[in-house]
Design an enzyme around this catalytic site. Structure first.
Site, short mmCIF file in Angstrom:
data_model
loop_
_atom_site.label_atom_id
_atom_site.label_comp_id
_atom_site.label_asym_id
_atom_site.label_seq_id
_atom_site.Cartn_x
_atom_site.Cartn_y
_atom_site.Cartn_z
N ASN A 204 -15.04 -2.76 26.25
CA ASN A 204 -15.68 -2.06 27.35
C ASN A 204 -17.02 -1.47 27.10
OD1 ASN A 204 -16.64 -1.48 30.06
ND2 ASN A 204 -14.81 -0.75 30.69
N ARG B 64 -15.24 -6.80 28.82
CA ARG B 64 -15.67 -6.67 30.07
C ARG B 64 -17.15 -7.04 29.99
NH1 ARG B 64 -16.26 -1.38 33.51
NH2 ARG B 64 -16.65 -2.41 35.41
N HIS C 187 -16.68 -4.70 40.00
CA HIS C 187 -15.27 -4.24 39.90
C HIS C 187 -14.34 -5.33 40.17
CE1 HIS C 187 -17.04 0.07 41.72
NE2 HIS C 187 -17.01 -0.06 40.28
N HIS D 122 -11.45 0.59 45.66
CA HIS D 122 -11.76 0.95 44.12
C HIS D 122 -12.77 2.11 44.29
CE1 HIS D 122 -12.55 0.44 39.63
NE2 HIS D 122 -13.51 1.39 40.04
N GLY E 50 -18.30 4.58 40.77
CA GLY E 50 -18.83 3.69 41.54
C GLY E 50 -17.63 3.41 42.54
N ARG F 17 -24.70 7.36 43.83
CA ARG F 17 -25.47 6.06 44.28
C ARG F 17 -25.11 6.48 45.97
NH1 ARG F 17 -22.61 1.47 41.06
NH2 ARG F 17 -22.05 2.87 39.76
N GLY G 56 -9.54 7.19 44.07
CA GLY G 56 -8.59 6.45 44.85
C GLY G 56 -7.22 6.75 44.29
N GLU H 59 -7.74 -2.42 33.85
CA GLU H 59 -8.73 -3.40 33.55
C GLU H 59 -8.77 -3.89 32.24
OE1 GLU H 59 -11.49 -0.56 35.12
OE2 GLU H 59 -12.81 -2.24 36.25
P1 AMP Z 1 -13.77 6.48 37.48
O1 AMP Z 1 -15.09 6.03 37.70
O2 AMP Z 1 -12.59 5.75 38.00
O3 AMP Z 1 -13.36 7.31 36.26
O4 AMP Z 1 -13.71 7.94 38.67
C1 AMP Z 1 -14.27 9.14 38.13
C2 AMP Z 1 -14.37 9.88 39.60
O5 AMP Z 1 -12.93 10.18 40.00
C3 AMP Z 1 -14.95 11.40 39.07
O6 AMP Z 1 -16.34 11.46 39.17
C4 AMP Z 1 -14.07 12.22 40.09
O7 AMP Z 1 -15.05 12.36 41.24
C5 AMP Z 1 -12.68 11.25 40.32
N1 AMP Z 1 -11.67 11.78 40.13
C6 AMP Z 1 -11.31 11.81 38.75
N2 AMP Z 1 -9.82 12.29 38.75
C7 AMP Z 1 -9.63 13.15 40.05
C8 AMP Z 1 -8.77 13.65 40.38
N3 AMP Z 1 -7.50 14.13 40.03
N4 AMP Z 1 -8.83 14.22 41.68
C9 AMP Z 1 -10.00 13.81 42.46
N5 AMP Z 1 -11.09 13.23 42.01
C10 AMP Z 1 -10.86 12.83 40.71
#
Ligand code: AMP
Length: 407
Positions: free
Chosen positions: A7, A99, A187, A215, A219, A248, A340, A390
């Site tokens: 990725n 990806r 996504h 998701h 993003g 964003r 999420g 993914e």
């Molecule tokens: P991703 O793009 O899926 O890696 O998600 C990144 C975002 O998820 C981060 O910028 C955080 O805002 C949020 N995040 C990651 N871990 C946690 C957590 N344990 N509790 C709340 N938000 C989280």
């Protein structure tokens, strides 16, 4: 079969090696035997390399490498050398899955990479300027390093390609339709994986389910999945449309952009930075794009952080409502990605808007290690928290495609 998944992003790359037994999968993800990442965001001209194998052995290094292909070579070395070694030689790799963010109108399923596919990814650079070049560089680096190993591209737009015309058409002039200015959605690999996993967890046939997948990471996007097909989504022509995100804005009145151009002399590049990098949770809170930091500040009484979270939840709920209308009903809500998968406050506040549908969450919303159902026993809608996989989904697609090619 040993399948490497890459990725490749603009400033970081993630990679996994799966050892899959063809025909033996029941649809439950298996862990990779090795995973590694490259991150160029720490210092100019330096890459942070981290690799870990199945046994938990870790290798970390800061390397003076700016070139992406050289970075990938260093990453692959950790597969065959040192404490994270899991292969005798790189020629043990049977296939590589990538990806690819934008597949345009033409690529609706994963494909074996050839000169035509590479040309198509290149031709779509104007639609995904920070992603498609990195994806292409990843494919070309693997060609240089692993010769003629079969490579497969899986597109983030593909799952949304079956959206009805009314869902993907923007109400601008008809020339936009002809120019390809339409909703593509992103996504898709994640939305498709979590929808399939939801059906598997519930022991139901996906063909009979109306699923709303959320998701929510840095993003954020939603998808309406009816009978296993993506029929609507919130991201659009670019990944800027729809929900409020980490940095964003998501959808804003286009009149604001015209106003800023006319009154404040904003250029296209300035608007790009404003809407992509300085908006969302970061822009409103004035603190960070990270939900953890913003909610911490909110808990300490920071009014801007509270506003950022309130707007995030309001927009989420509002767009979820739109997806429910597109679905014409709701059997399952799925939460996935960083926010999420972890933020019970978001589950709670997003779902409050749907109690009128008989959706009820459990009283105890603590996060389990595994994928979980957080709906109360008597809820009319199941609510699942699913870790998005993914890379595993790409490896599966790779396996299926290569088997069908060989058959
Ligand atoms: P991703 O793009 O899926 O890696 O998600 C990144 C975002 O998820 C981060 O910028 C955080 O805002 C949020 N995040 C990651 N871990 C946690 C957590 N344990 N509790 C709340 N938000 C989280």
């Amino acid at each position: 079969m040993k399948i490497l998944v890459l990725n490749a992003g603009s400033s970081s790359h993630k990679s996994c090696l799966f050892d899959l037994n063809p025909g033996a999968s029941d649809g439950t993800p298996t862990a990779p035997v090795w995973r590694a990442s490259l991150d160029w965001t720490h210092a100019e001209g330096v890459v942070e390399l981290t690799a870990e194998n199945q046994a938990g052995e870790v290798y970390q290094a800061s390397l003076p490498i700016a070139d992406r292909a050289e970075g990938i070579a260093a990453l692959l070395k950790t597969l065959v050398e040192g404490r994270t070694q899991v292969l005798e030689t790189l020629s043990d790799i049977d296939a590589v899955g990538h990806r690819v963010v934008h597949g345009g109108r033409d690529y609706q399923t994963p494909v074996v990479v050839d000169a035509g596919v590479k040309a198509a990814i290149r031709s779509l650079i104007s639609l995904a300027p920070s992603h498609n070049p990195a994806n292409l560089q990843g494919i070309e680096a693997i060609e240089q390093l692993l010769g003629d190993v079969p490579q497969v591209a899986m597109f983030d737009t593909a799952f949304h390609a079956a959206m009805p015309e009314a869902a993907f058409t923007y109400p601008g002039p008809y020339a936009w339709v002809e120019q390809g200015i339409r909703r593509y959605g992103f996504h898709g690999i994640s939305h498709q994986y979590v929808a399939q996993r939801a059906a598997q967890m519930l022991g139901r046939d996906i063909a009979e389910l109306k699923i709303l997948t959320c998701h929510l990471g840095n993003g954020c996007s939603l998808a309406a999945v009816k009978g296993g097909i993506g029929i609507d989504t919130t991201m659009g022509f670019t990944p800027m449309d729809g929900l409020m995100m980490g940095s964003r804005s998501g959808s804003v009145d286009p009149g604001i952009l015209i106003y800023l151009m006319r009154q404040e002399g904003y250029s296209a590049d300035q608007l790009d930075t404003l809407l992509n990098k300085d908006s969302g949770l970061k822009g409103l809170s004035g603190l960070s794009n990270d939900m953890r930091l913003v909610t911490e500040a909110m808990a300490q009484g920071n009014a801007q952080a509270k506003l950022a979270v309130d707007v995030f939840v309001h927009r989420l709920r509002r767009e979820m409502g739109g997806m429910v209308a597109s679905l014409g009903g709701l059997d399952v809500v799925v939460f996935t990605a960083g926010i999420g998968e972890n933020k019970s406050l978001v589950w709670q506040r997003a779902c409050e808007g749907f109690e009128f549908l008989g959706l009820r969450l459990k009283a105890d919303l603590s996060r389990a290690k595994d994928d979980q159902d957080i709906a109360a026993a008597d809820s009319a809608v199941r609510v699942l928290v699913i870790h998005t996989q993914e890379e595993w989904a790409i490896a599966q697609a790779c396996l299926a495609l290569l088997r069908s090619h060989r058959a």
